[in-house]
Write a protein that holds these residues in place. Structure first.
Motif, short mmCIF file in Angstrom:
data_model
loop_
_atom_site.label_atom_id
_atom_site.label_comp_id
_atom_site.label_asym_id
_atom_site.label_seq_id
_atom_site.Cartn_x
_atom_site.Cartn_y
_atom_site.Cartn_z
N LEU A 88 0.82 -1.21 0.00
CA LEU A 88 0.00 0.00 0.00
C LEU A 88 0.86 1.26 0.00
O LEU A 88 0.59 2.21 -0.76
CB LEU A 88 -0.94 0.00 1.21
N ARG B 49 -5.49 -7.35 -0.81
CA ARG B 49 -6.86 -7.50 -0.30
C ARG B 49 -7.12 -8.94 0.13
O ARG B 49 -7.75 -9.19 1.16
CB ARG B 49 -7.87 -7.07 -1.36
N ALA C 27 -5.49 -9.56 3.43
CA ALA C 27 -6.22 -8.88 4.50
C ALA C 27 -7.47 -9.66 4.88
O ALA C 27 -7.78 -9.84 6.07
CB ALA C 27 -6.57 -7.46 4.08
N ILE D 151 -9.54 -4.41 2.82
CA ILE D 151 -8.93 -3.20 2.28
C ILE D 151 -9.98 -2.48 1.46
O ILE D 151 -10.65 -3.08 0.64
CB ILE D 151 -7.69 -3.51 1.42
N LEU E 15 -6.43 -0.23 5.38
CA LEU E 15 -6.34 -1.61 5.84
C LEU E 15 -7.07 -1.71 7.18
O LEU E 15 -6.72 -1.01 8.13
CB LEU E 15 -4.87 -2.03 6.00
#
Length: 753
Positions: free
Chosen positions: A649, A719, A722, A729, A743
């Motif tokens: 990110l 993503r 996560a 995300i 996040l």
């Protein structure tokens, strides 16, 4: 004019009153009793009110002892000469009774005139074997009407003995009163039978009754005067009587034909609609021909459908009568009057056949032989109607099969994943399937009846001719073109045409449309991926190969520091290449389904602030600004995977923002989650691309003209990682302002107080 209502098949009018009319609550019986009481009361008035009155006219020269029975017989014969006039389910009987009545009233005293008219009616009812209730109604009605006639004639004319103006006026007024009393009494019964207001029946029949009253007065007065002054001319009075009878019969026939035409018109509509045709046939044909009973027997059914005059609107199913079982295979009309069940006097049976097929048999019957029912022409008409029923039944079968096949075809069309379009000879859309509506974004209602070139928007001019590529020489053709939906999205379609031509004219074109957009996008993704991977792999490989070649050729002559710098660069580029390969391998293990998480992550509690600080430090960029709490914030996550996500990110923010701008990283939290915001000041992301940036290999830039490096896998992997850690995300963006990637993770075991 003698009028008497009858109802074929009605138990109360065909059996004794004591056996059928056991309850005074019956509406018809109540009215019969009322009419009888009215007649009795008026007859009493005549007998008591005119005790000494003689006859209105005198001079016939016949003693009363002979004149009274003679006129009684004449009245009886006049009543027997009946013409029947139907009123729906009721029958009105017209006769020369009124002519005889006028003669009785003019030549006899009031008491004797009443005896002759009532006695003649009673004798006629006995000879005709009329049901008791019907006979009582007739006697009551005509006793009341005759009493009114006698009272008016004697009050107006008196007994002058000769024809005077007062006699003429009295007879005319009395006949009109007689007709109105008779019609009002009759309307009460007809109203109950036909479920109509009595006044409506009076209004509809008043004109005909008036005309017949005039004929009755003329015939009665003329006959009386001839009998008084020229008896030899009496035989010639048969001609006016016959003329009146003929007029009655013509009126009855006209009314019969009018009623039958109405029934047959309804039948034609029912047969044309082809819905429940057998029931409509048996109900309407029975009414049209005045049958007491109608039965239809179909060859493929062991149950008969029948309807009776007692319940004309309620057909019922039942077993096939034994006397009809042997007639189910007849080839033509059969007229029966012998060997019939009790209660039936005549029956006509016709086959239901037409169009080369036989469907069954229809039978129609009456209870009385003297009704003048079913002439030869009527039987031929009935046979033709049965043939029309067979044709309608055959058409209904074809219609049912057509509807069944159409429903199957419609189900196939509606369930097909391919779009289906039917175009007529003028290029107008006749059918537009649901799948095609989903593909093109155009509803069937908006497409129907419009030219196909106006419905489908083909942005490429050279492809517009591919909408209708068929010809007489090539009725089947396949074409591919791009179509623009109303929302602006473009779809690549394959159109498979199958056209039908008559000579050189197009009749119909059936087009099966396949959506190739996904295949085209997949092909482009493959091409873009190859170009992108080639570009990305070439970037680290070029310096590696260059420095390896440099070290191989000049390494011994290079200073130790330069050799170390070269080796460090080779190591850095090799690490970059390793990360690219790792991303590709990781992406290959993650499916396209968001719920398909095939990643291995550990679950533990870690200090999120420390992980953010380490990720920013590893990137080694002075542009990263971190704003974090001074105390640890614990999150439930996988430390290594969280570092990978944060690095992606933050690195993404550095890559897509200008060199002089900062990338800010902050931490916020709410009741249930921790949120790491990575905010850049780059180009921003278009609204329609916000969800797509997390797709595999998706790049906001065109891979062939891109100004930034990357495989398009970073956000996709981030993503998925996560979500594998029970997080997510999300992104918000404003064009030319920047984007914020967030996040979100769950709290660890130690929560911030």
């Amino acid at each position: 004019m003698s009028t008497a209502p009858s109802r074929a098949g009605r138990p109360g009018l065909s059996r004794a009153a004591g056996a059928v009319r056991s309850q005074l609550g019956d509406p018809i019986l109540r009215r019969v009793v009322a009419v009888v009481l009215l007649g009795s009361g008026l007859a009493t008035v005549v007998i008591l009110g005119f005790p000494g009155h003689g006859s209105v006219l005198r001079g016939i020269g016949v003693p009363t002892a002979l004149l009274l029975p003679g006129l009684t017989v004449l009245t009886c014969l006049a009543e027997i000469a009946v013409v029947r006039l139907r009123h729906g389910e009721a029958v009105e009987e017209l006769s020369l009774y009124e002519v005889a009545l006028i003669i009785d009233v003019l030549l006899l005293s009031p008491r004797d005139a009443l005896i002759a008219t009532v006695g003649g009616l009673v004798f006629a009812s006995g000879l005709q074997r009329r049901p008791v209730v019907k006979a009582l109604f007739n006697v009551g009605t005509y006793t009341a009407a005759t009493s009114v006639l006698i009272i008016i004639v004697h009050l107006v004319a008196g007994t002058p003995g000769v024809m005077t103006l007062h006699v003429l006026a009295g007879v005319v007024l009395a006949t009109i009163a007689f007709t109105m009393v008779n019609l009002c009494c009759l309307a009460q019964i007809l109203g109950v039978i036909n479920s109509q207001p009595p006044w409506l029946i009076v209004r509809s029949e008043a004109r005909l009754s008036g005309y017949m009253a005039v004929g009755t007065v003329a015939t009665g007065l003329t006959t009386t005067e001839i009998a008084l002054h020229a008896p030899l001319l009496l035989p010639f009075m048969a001609m006016p009587a016959l003329a009146v009878t003929y007029a009655y019969r013509a009126a009855a026939r006209e009314a019969e034909e009018r009623s039958r035409s109405g029934c047959l018109l309804q039948l034609s509509h029912a047969l044309a609609e082809r819905e429940d045709v057998v029931r409509h046939f048996v109900v309407l044909v029975r009414e049209a021909f005045g049958a007491d009973l109608a039965v239809v027997m179909l060859d493929n059914d062991d149950v008969a459908l029948s309807v009776e005059a007692a319940a004309p609107g309620s057909p019922r199913h039942g077993p096939i009568p034994r006397h009809l079982a042997e007639l189910r295979r007849i080839d033509g009309p059969v007229d029966l009057s012998e060997d019939l069940p009790a209660g039936l006097r005549r029956m006509v049976v016709v086959p239901i056949q037409g169009g080369g097929r036989r469907f069954g048999t229809a039978a129609f019957a009456v209870h009385r032989r003297d009704r003048g029912w079913m002439t030869t022409g009527d039987i031929s008409l009935l046979a033709s109607l049965a043939s029309a029923l067979a044709v309608a039944m055959r058409g209904a079968e074809h219609l049912d099969r057509l509807v069944d096949e159409t429903s199957k075809l419609q189900a196939v069309v509606e369930q097909s994943a391919e779009g289906i379009m039917v175009i007529d000879g003028d290029g107008l859309v006749q059918m537009w399937s649901r799948a095609l509506a989903e593909i093109t974004g155009i509803d069937a209602a908006d497409a129907a009846g419009r030219p196909v070139i106006d419905v489908l928007d083909v942005p490429v001019e050279d492809e517009q001719m591919l909408l209708m590529p068929v010809s007489v020489a090539q009725p089947k053709a396949v074409s591919e073109l791009t179509v623009r939906r109303p929302d602006g999205e473009q779809r690549r379609l394959r159109l498979a045409h199958s056209a039908i031509f008559t000579l050189t004219a197009l009749v119909r074109d059936v087009v099966v449309i396949s959506d190739l957009t996904r295949e085209y996008r997949t092909d482009r993704l493959k091409s873009d991926f190859i170009a992108m991977v080639s570009h990305e792999l070439r970037t680290p490989l070029t310096p590696i190969i260059g420095y390896v070649d440099l070290l191989r050729k000049r390494g011994e002559r290079m200073t130790p520091q330069k050799r170390l710098d070269a080796l460090n660069l080779i190591g850095d580029r090799a690490g970059h290449l390793s990360r690219l390969v790792e991303d590709l391998l990781l992406a290959s293990r993650i499916g396209d389904n968001p719920d398909d998480i095939s990643l291995r992550v550990s679950s533990a509690t870690h200090d999120l602030c420390a992980l953010i600080t380490q990720a920013a430090r590893d990137l080694g960029s002075a542009r990263v600004r971190v704003d974090l709490p001074s105390v640890p914030v614990f999150a439930h996550c996988d430390a290594e995977r969280t570092l990978q996500v944060l690095a992606n990110l933050i690195g993404n923010g550095l890559k897509y923002s200008a060199e002089e701008t900062e990338v800010r990283v902050g931490l916020r939290f709410d009741v249930t989650r921790l949120h790491v915001d990575v905010r850049d000041q780059g180009y921003g992301i278009p609204t329609d691309q916000l969800d797509k940036v997390f797709e595999k290999f998706h790049r906001v830039e065109d891979p062939m003209t891109m100004s930034t490096s990357g495989t398009g896998l970073g956000l996709f992997i981030a993503r998925r990682l996560a979500r594998a850690m029970d997080g997510d995300i999300s992104v918000t963006s404003t064009l030319n302002t920047g984007s914020t990637f967030t996040l979100s993770l769950t709290y660890g075991e130690h929560r911030l107080e």
